[in-house]
Design a protein around this motif. Structure first.
Motif, PDB file in Angstrom:
ATOM      1  N   TYR A 314      47.847  29.886  31.856  1.00 28.61           N
ATOM      2  CA  TYR A 314      46.531  29.542  32.686  1.00 28.61           C
ATOM      3  C   TYR A 314      45.991  30.577  33.775  1.00 28.61           C
ATOM      4  O   TYR A 314      45.239  30.435  34.130  1.00 28.61           O
ATOM      5  N   THR A 315      46.462  31.936  32.647  1.00 30.61           N
ATOM      6  CA  THR A 315      45.929  32.796  32.815  1.00 30.61           C
ATOM      7  C   THR A 315      44.876  33.620  32.101  1.00 30.61           C
ATOM      8  O   THR A 315      44.910  33.542  30.993  1.00 30.61           O
ATOM      9  N   ALA A 316      43.879  34.268  32.987  1.00 30.36           N
ATOM     10  CA  ALA A 316      42.098  34.309  32.701  1.00 30.36           C
ATOM     11  C   ALA A 316      42.468  35.679  31.649  1.00 30.36           C
ATOM     12  O   ALA A 316      43.270  35.822  31.326  1.00 30.36           O
ATOM     13  N   PRO A 317      41.759  36.058  30.704  1.00 28.89           N
ATOM     14  CA  PRO A 317      41.717  36.797  30.118  1.00 28.89           C
ATOM     15  C   PRO A 317      41.812  38.619  30.557  1.00 28.89           C
ATOM     16  O   PRO A 317      43.113  39.681  30.047  1.00 28.89           O
ATOM     17  N   ASP A 339      39.457  32.126  38.869  1.00 29.73           N
ATOM     18  CA  ASP A 339      40.391  30.913  39.112  1.00 29.73           C
ATOM     19  C   ASP A 339      39.462  30.369  38.038  1.00 29.73           C
ATOM     20  O   ASP A 339      40.718  29.298  38.070  1.00 29.73           O
ATOM     21  N   ALA A 340      38.439  30.913  37.717  1.00 26.84           N
ATOM     22  CA  ALA A 340      37.741  29.818  37.334  1.00 26.84           C
ATOM     23  C   ALA A 340      38.067  28.872  36.297  1.00 26.84           C
ATOM     24  O   ALA A 340      38.052  28.213  35.409  1.00 26.84           O
ATOM     25  N   TRP A 341      38.372  29.877  35.357  1.00 25.70           N
ATOM     26  CA  TRP A 341      39.603  29.942  33.685  1.00 25.70           C
ATOM     27  C   TRP A 341      40.523  29.156  34.227  1.00 25.70           C
ATOM     28  O   TRP A 341      41.293  28.282  33.444  1.00 25.70           O
ATOM     29  N   LEU A 399      35.962  27.875  30.313  1.00 22.24           N
ATOM     30  CA  LEU A 399      36.950  28.918  29.660  1.00 22.24           C
ATOM     31  C   LEU A 399      35.875  30.079  28.411  1.00 22.24           C
ATOM     32  O   LEU A 399      36.427  30.024  28.032  1.00 22.24           O
ATOM     33  N   GLN A 400      34.616  30.643  29.595  1.00 25.05           N
ATOM     34  CA  GLN A 400      33.871  31.675  28.432  1.00 25.05           C
ATOM     35  C   GLN A 400      34.875  32.666  28.937  1.00 25.05           C
ATOM     36  O   GLN A 400      35.319  33.128  30.284  1.00 25.05           O
TER      37      GLN A 400
END
Length: 696
Positions: A314-317, A339-341, A399-400
């Motif tokens: 669940y970790t963003a890039p 948090d959105a990712w 997921l951008q």
């Protein structure tokens, strides 16, 4: 004697004694009071003219400033006396002898022992803590973290509360004072937020640090497990709205959650979702990372996820970056958009029942998220669960890769609420709403047959059974309409559109269910190329769902494989398939006559799309089915697919292209210039810096 027994209350947020200036006590509309300075700070983070009480969550309409709130003159009179000690409790804790007697009597009768403390428990006023039962372990704070069911009591047992405790063992290399300061700041910032699991404070006990939180009654994850991994559309929208509201208010208070996942989305006593473990990840990071500074050795950069033990699924890039870039004062890595990712990955799991990146190791997820810039493969399966198209697109925006392109939580909240208003409130939270248990006996078959007997054959009910995946129910409704006994024609039912402008065939293709598609296409009245309100035919939905079986059935029934979207001026259906990277679906299209060299309104070929998204298998299928000429087509940026393959070191696609192309096609393509030179020049430049340049 009277004066000795009286207490002068202080603000329960900042623990500072009231005065007649900046700390003047002000009353909210619920009757609870806090100092002007604390209320001003809270109000400055509010997105409107209202303010939620830190104690009871009642929303007060403040106006343009907290100056308009009524002063607590009774409190000011006590402050003016000046002869009493401050006990650091809010006014609601003041009890005279008569109330004490009443409470003691109530307790002796077995009454509620939670007194009138409200939802926010002041740890200082409840010094007696007892760990009752260990309820599990938690990985968000590294090793040695346990979750306990506990109770806290205060005033000689006068009140007692059930709480959850995150117990973490302290070691000598931990900066305990810094951690306590950060946790206290987190408590103050989050105490007024709605839809969050209230964090009450910290207690040190037996070489451990105990974090006190509300005791909840399950989680989104447990709800999914109870329903065999599924959630109803209503649950997805309702939980999504709760979480979006909670995170939006945390962001307004300056708190980044950083650990959003189904197991951290808890359910309160009313069944509402609340966000837990918010803001804890950077505070409870591993001791070796706690004192990272700019003079940190750059040769030993540690990934951020290794320090804070975030779940890689669940970790963003941007959160995979090195500690050196993230823990300085001017760090710009993790942001509210991170948090959105995480929320997007969580929604993917809520919609499909599958964990994002399931089956991949931490290193493989890192390569996919950061290096290849991919979205979880489970995202493509969302279209098969019957969620609205707008919600599907919103999850994709979460997921951008670039944080700036992700939606805000306020915008997502509006989306959830808008779709919640369009569905009826279901009698049960379970996906199997037709299942009823009476006296322990499951009367499934009787209930289902009864519902089908009284089900009116109208489009709403047809769409509902399609969304439920009930192919037999679809056949029953259409058969009834075909006999003329239902009052609605088959054509009327099949052409009717839902709130998102989609027909029953669109919904069936979105589920990727070949049984549903075949049940609908049994009737000659079915239009295989019917378009929704956006101008998309069912074939587009089948391609997005990644179902070659549905694509095959649609083509067999005459679907137009050479059609273009946007009334003929947009991309072709082959472009859509290439965008989603479905090689089997692409093969079905090209074998049926789709143009492999089609160019869209942006000057890009089908091959451009596949190479850009790094869908190697899909690109090879295009080359093998007549798309080799596209290697010599330049897009609006002056780049051919060959240029793009060279720049991304995609040797596999180039190798297959050389095998299937003629010498003339190869000669033409390699000599086409780009803004940085021909393909051969680009390969030569790469050769100097990378071993793959030799292969290219």
């Amino acid at each position: 004697m009277v004066a000795a027994k009286m207490k002068v209350p202080c603000c329960s947020v900042c623990h500072t004694r009231y005065n007649e200036d900046e700390r003047v006590p002000l009353l909210l509309q619920c009757g609870h009071g806090f100092c002007k300075d604390c209320l001003s700070k809270m109000f400055s983070s509010s997105s409107d003219t209202s303010l939620a009480c830190p104690r009871c969550r009642h929303v007060s309409v403040v106006g343009n400033s907290v100056q308009g709130l009524r002063k607590n003159f009774a409190m000011l009179a006590l402050v003016g006396g000046g002869n009493f000690d401050c006990d650091y409790t809010d006014s609601d804790e003041d009890e005279d002898d008569e109330e004490d007697d009443r409470y003691a009597a109530s307790s002796s009768r077995g009454g509620d022992k939670s007194s009138s403390c409200g939802p926010v428990i002041e740890v200082g006023a409840h010094p007696e803590m007892k760990l009752v039962k260990r309820i599990g372990e938690d990985g968000s704070g590294g090793g040695g973290v346990e979750m306990w069911d506990a109770t806290v009591a205060g005033g000689g047992g006068r009140c007692k509360h059930r709480v959850a405790v995150k117990k973490m063992c302290l070691t000598e290399d931990m900066d305990v004072d810094w951690m306590q300061g950060q946790l206290e700041s987190l408590r103050k910032a989050s105490m007024w937020c709605r839809n969050v699991c209230t964090f009450h404070g910290v207690v040190k006990m037996d070489g451990s640090m105990c974090l006190l939180m509300d005791r909840c009654f399950g989680s989104v994850q447990s709800e999914m497990e109870r329903n065999e991994g599924r959630l109803t559309l209503e649950q997805i929208l309702r939980y999504g709205a709760d979480v979006a509201r909670g995170v939006a208010e945390l962001h307004a208070a300056g708190v980044i959650c950083m650990n959003i996942k189904p197991s951290n989305l808890l359910l309160d006593a009313s069944g509402n979702a609340v966000v837990s473990d918010y803001g804890l990840a950077p505070i409870l990071k591993k001791p070796i990372c706690q004192k990272t500074r700019p003079e940190f050795d750059s040769s030993k950069i540690t990934p951020y996820t290794d320090c804070v033990t975030l779940s890689p699924h669940y970790t963003a890039p941007e959160a995979w970056g090195p500690v050196k870039k993230l823990f300085w004062e001017d760090a710009s890595g993790v942001s509210p958009e991170s948090d959105a990712w995480s929320f997007g990955c969580t929604l993917v799991e809520m919609c499909t029942g599958s964990t994002p990146w399931d089956g991949l190791s931490r290193e493989e997820i890192f390569q996919a998220v950061v290096k290849a810039r991919k979205v979880p493969p489970q995202y493509e399966r969302i279209v098969g669960v019957g969620i609205p198209r707008e919600l599907w697109k919103m999850i994709g925006e979460c997921l951008q890769f670039k944080p700036s392109k992700r939606p805000t939580f306020n915008a997502m909240l509006a989306t959830f609420l808008r779709h919640l208003q369009e569905i009826p409130r279901s009698p049960s939270a379970s996906p199997d709403n037709g299942f009823i248990k009476v006296c322990g006996v499951n009367v499934v078959e009787e209930t289902r047959s009864t519902n089908m007997a009284v089900l009116p054959d109208n489009p709403i009910n047809l769409h509902r059974v399609v969304l439920e995946g009930d192919s037999e129910g679809v056949r029953n409704i259409l058969a009834k309409a075909a006999t003329g006994s239902g009052g609605s024609s088959v054509r009327y039912l099949l052409e009717a559109q839902n709130a998102d402008g989609q027909s029953a065939l669109h919904l069936a293709c979105r589920r990727g269910s070949v049984e549903l598609v075949e049940a609908i296409l049994e009737y000659g009245e079915a239009n295989v190329d019917i378009v929704d309100k956006d101008g998309d035919p069912p074939l587009v939905f089948a391609l997005a769902a990644g179902s070659p079986q549905c694509v095959h059935v649609l083509i067999k029934k005459g679907a137009n494989v050479r059609s273009r979207l946007r009334e003929g001026s947009g991309p072709s259906v082959a472009h859509v398939c290439s965008y989603h990277g479905q090689p089997d679906c692409m093969r079905e299209l090209l074998v049926a006559g789709a143009d492999p060299n089609a160019v869209d309104d942006e000057g890009e070929t089908v091959l451009h799309r596949a190479v850009t998204k790094k869908y190697t298998d899909c690109a090879i299928v295009i080359l093998e089915n007549g798309g080799s000429r596209s290697m010599a087509v330049s897009n609006g940026k002056g780049l051919t697919p060959l240029h793009m393959c060279v720049s991304t070191w995609n040797v596999a696609v180039i190798k297959r292209w050389v095998e299937v192309s003629s010498p003339e096609e190869i000669s033409q393509a390699i000599n086409i210039p780009s803004p940085v030179g021909t393909a051969l020049c680009m390969a030569a430049a790469i050769r100097k810096d990378h071993e793959k340049g030799n292969e290219l």
